[in-house]
Scaffold this motif. Structure first.
Motif, mmCIF file in Angstrom:
data_model
loop_
_atom_site.group_PDB
_atom_site.id
_atom_site.type_symbol
_atom_site.label_atom_id
_atom_site.label_comp_id
_atom_site.label_asym_id
_atom_site.label_seq_id
_atom_site.Cartn_x
_atom_site.Cartn_y
_atom_site.Cartn_z
ATOM 1 N N PRO A 63 0.839 -1.212 0.000
ATOM 2 C CA PRO A 63 0.000 0.000 0.000
ATOM 3 C C PRO A 63 0.870 1.257 0.000
ATOM 4 C CG PRO A 63 0.083 -0.934 2.190
ATOM 5 C CD PRO A 63 0.837 -1.886 1.306
ATOM 6 N N GLN A 80 -3.737 3.909 0.427
ATOM 7 C CA GLN A 80 -4.369 3.239 -0.695
ATOM 8 C C GLN A 80 -3.771 1.848 -0.839
ATOM 9 O OE1 GLN A 80 -3.696 5.863 -4.062
ATOM 10 N NE2 GLN A 80 -5.751 6.734 -3.856
ATOM 11 N N TYR A 81 -4.636 0.872 -1.072
ATOM 12 C CA TYR A 81 -4.154 -0.468 -1.353
ATOM 13 C C TYR A 81 -3.450 -0.498 -2.706
ATOM 14 C CZ TYR A 81 -6.910 -2.407 2.514
ATOM 15 O OH TYR A 81 -7.412 -2.708 3.753
ATOM 16 N N SER A 86 -6.041 -4.617 -3.684
ATOM 17 C CA SER A 86 -7.233 -3.765 -3.754
ATOM 18 C C SER A 86 -8.543 -4.476 -3.417
ATOM 19 C CB SER A 86 -7.340 -3.113 -5.138
ATOM 20 O OG SER A 86 -7.443 -4.102 -6.155
ATOM 21 N N GLU A 89 -10.328 -3.620 -0.144
ATOM 22 C CA GLU A 89 -11.085 -2.379 0.054
ATOM 23 C C GLU A 89 -12.486 -2.681 0.577
ATOM 24 O OE1 GLU A 89 -11.363 1.393 0.621
ATOM 25 O OE2 GLU A 89 -9.636 0.783 -0.601
ATOM 26 N N ARG A 92 -12.146 -2.983 4.279
ATOM 27 C CA ARG A 92 -11.154 -2.034 4.764
ATOM 28 C C ARG A 92 -11.341 -1.721 6.237
ATOM 29 N NH1 ARG A 92 -8.434 2.336 1.814
ATOM 30 N NH2 ARG A 92 -7.665 3.922 3.264
#
Length: 469
Positions: A63, A80-81, A86, A89, A92
């Motif tokens: 990240p 942010q991943y 991702s 998310e 999260r």
């Protein structure tokens, strides 16, 4: 000294058989067993370790942003991943992603030695497939007052695929007992079901009896009413000093039954269907997804009914012998099992690894969301009270044409466990710390005091800010 009444014991066993036949015998029987305490009023704590072997492309996992703990800079919730991380998310707010934590292994096969060192904190340098220490799941299952309270099965060890290169005899092992013997994971959902829910499968009643019991539950009548003849007979035959104990047990039964009734009616926790698991092809690509989903269902039900509080689950062996292109990911450019693909040099390997990692993360996300939507018996949700530690034993680094397996910075997550102090929604960046430090920080949260874990030289100090007090 009080003597046990053989006739009373016989009647009690008859009652337990009746309860089992009515479909509630497996948890309710615990309250009639004098060796076991009554159900805990507080929500149980749990630990589940999930291993996703050998498919993560590190440059796309890491990240950006978050909190640099050593430098005391940055916002843990502002991050942010990466491209391959991702899918997280979607969960999260339950998840803390850690970056910069490495496995201090001495050498040997990068998968076997890293898996063992992650879980045991030490690897035998003369036999990098052996351990000098019990694995952390077994330490906590034995020594943690909160993890061993109430449950009937100390721990479960599962793997959805156990095949690998024949010379790597422990490629599917991450748990070692207190005699330092490897614990073979169960790779059959059907056998895992039979083992964990043996009280349900035992002594089946005729269909009409089970239907009658279900009807009484649907009408909010106690299943004890369904077997009231056995209860009345037991009470009539019990000596005075036993009647008080029996009354207490029966009251506990009614209380637990009501909690189970609420759980069944509101959370959708049901036992998996063994018939759908019995014919699964073990260690096959074709049934890999079904086996994963079956194991997740077993874990969820086992946790919900407080049959066990400690589990380990591997998506595959460290070599991952599953051919993802064959059945699940046609857009993967290379054929062959995942382990073979990771050792082929070609442009675009990062894209294939992203697809494979994403496939496993999607299944993880679904399981986590299921736990988050399930009320727990003592308050909160199953996820609130279950700390999930998710890891890979290596990450893949390089430029695609010269990719390497590297354990110096592994994918590592803490998911759930809000009741234990895992706030979630955070990214914590570390440097110079090891997975030994990670477990030395986690264990006290689960009731086991620990200044260091495993090999002394692999400890550099506990991880600051890992939990929110």
């Amino acid at each position: 000294m009080q003597r046990r009444n053989p006739r009373l014991e016989s009647t009690r066993r008859s009652l337990l058989r009746g309860l089992a036949g009515a479909g509630l015998g497996w948890p309710l029987a615990r309250l009639l067993d004098p060796r076991l305490s009554r159900a805990q009023a507080a929500a149980p704590q749990r630990l589940l370790v999930i291993d996703m072997p050998n498919c993560t492309w590190l440059p796309e996992w890491v990240p950006t942003g978050g909190r640099n703990v050593q430098q005391a800079s940055g916002d843990a919730k502002a991050f942010q991943y990466g491209l391959s991380s991702s899918p997280l998310e979607a969960i999260r707010h339950y998840t803390t992603i850690l970056n910069g934590i490495g496995i201090d292994r001495p050498g040997g096969d990068p998968h076997v030695a890293s898996q063992i060192h992650f879980m045991s904190g030490d690897v035998d340098p003369s036999d990098t497939e052996g351990s000098f220490s019990p694995s952390v799941d077994q330490i906590l299952a034995k020594d943690s007052p909160t993890l061993k309270a109430g449950q009937l099965v100390p721990s479960v060890t599962l793997s959805a695929h156990t095949t690998g290169e024949s010379e790597r005899t422990r490629i599917h092992i991450i748990s070692f007992d207190h005699n330092l013997q490897p614990i073979q994971p169960q790779n059959s959902p059907y056998e895992a079901y039979r083992s964990l829910f043996s009280g349900v499968a035992a002594a089946p009643s005729p269909p009409g009896d089970a239907q009658a019991a279900s009807a009484k539950l649907a009408q909010n009548k106690s299943v004890l009413d369904f077997v009231d003849a056995s209860i009345n007979s037991m009470i009539a035959r019990a000596p005075a000093y036993e009647k008080q104990k029996l009354d207490a047990h029966l009251q506990g039964l009614r209380e637990l039954e009501q909690r189970l009734l609420v759980t069944q009616n509101t959370s959708g926790v049901v036992l998996p269907d063994p018939a759908t698991m019995q014919n699964l092809m073990l260690n096959s690509t074709e049934d890999h997804e079904k086996i994963i989903n079956s194991f997740f269902s077993i874990l969820k039900a086992g946790f919900a009914l407080d049959l066990t509080r400690v589990g380990t689950f591997m998506f595959s062996s460290g070599h991952n012998w599953v051919d993802m292109k064959q059945s699940y990911l046609p857009n993967v450019s290379q054929s062959g099992n995942v382990h073979e693909v990771t050792h082929v040099d070609y442009q675009g390997k990062n894209l294939d690894m992203r697809l494979i990692t994403g496939w496993y993360l999607d299944h993880l996300v679904g399981f986590v969301q299921s736990l988050a939507n399930t009320p727990d018996i003592g308050g909160g949700t199953l996820l609130d009270n279950t700390l999930i530690v998710f890891f890979s034993e290596v990450a893949i680094t390089g430029d695609g044409l010269n990719a390497q397996h590297d354990s110096r910075n592994i994918p590592l997550l803490m998911i759930g466990g809000q009741a234990l102090g895992n706030e979630g929604g955070r990214c914590l960046q570390y440097s110079g710390h090891t997975t030994n430090d990670f477990w030395a920080t986690v264990a006290p949260k689960l009731g086991v005091a620990m200044d260091r874990f495993g090999k002394p030289e692999s400890n550099t100090g506990k991880l600051a800010e890992l939990f929110i007090a």
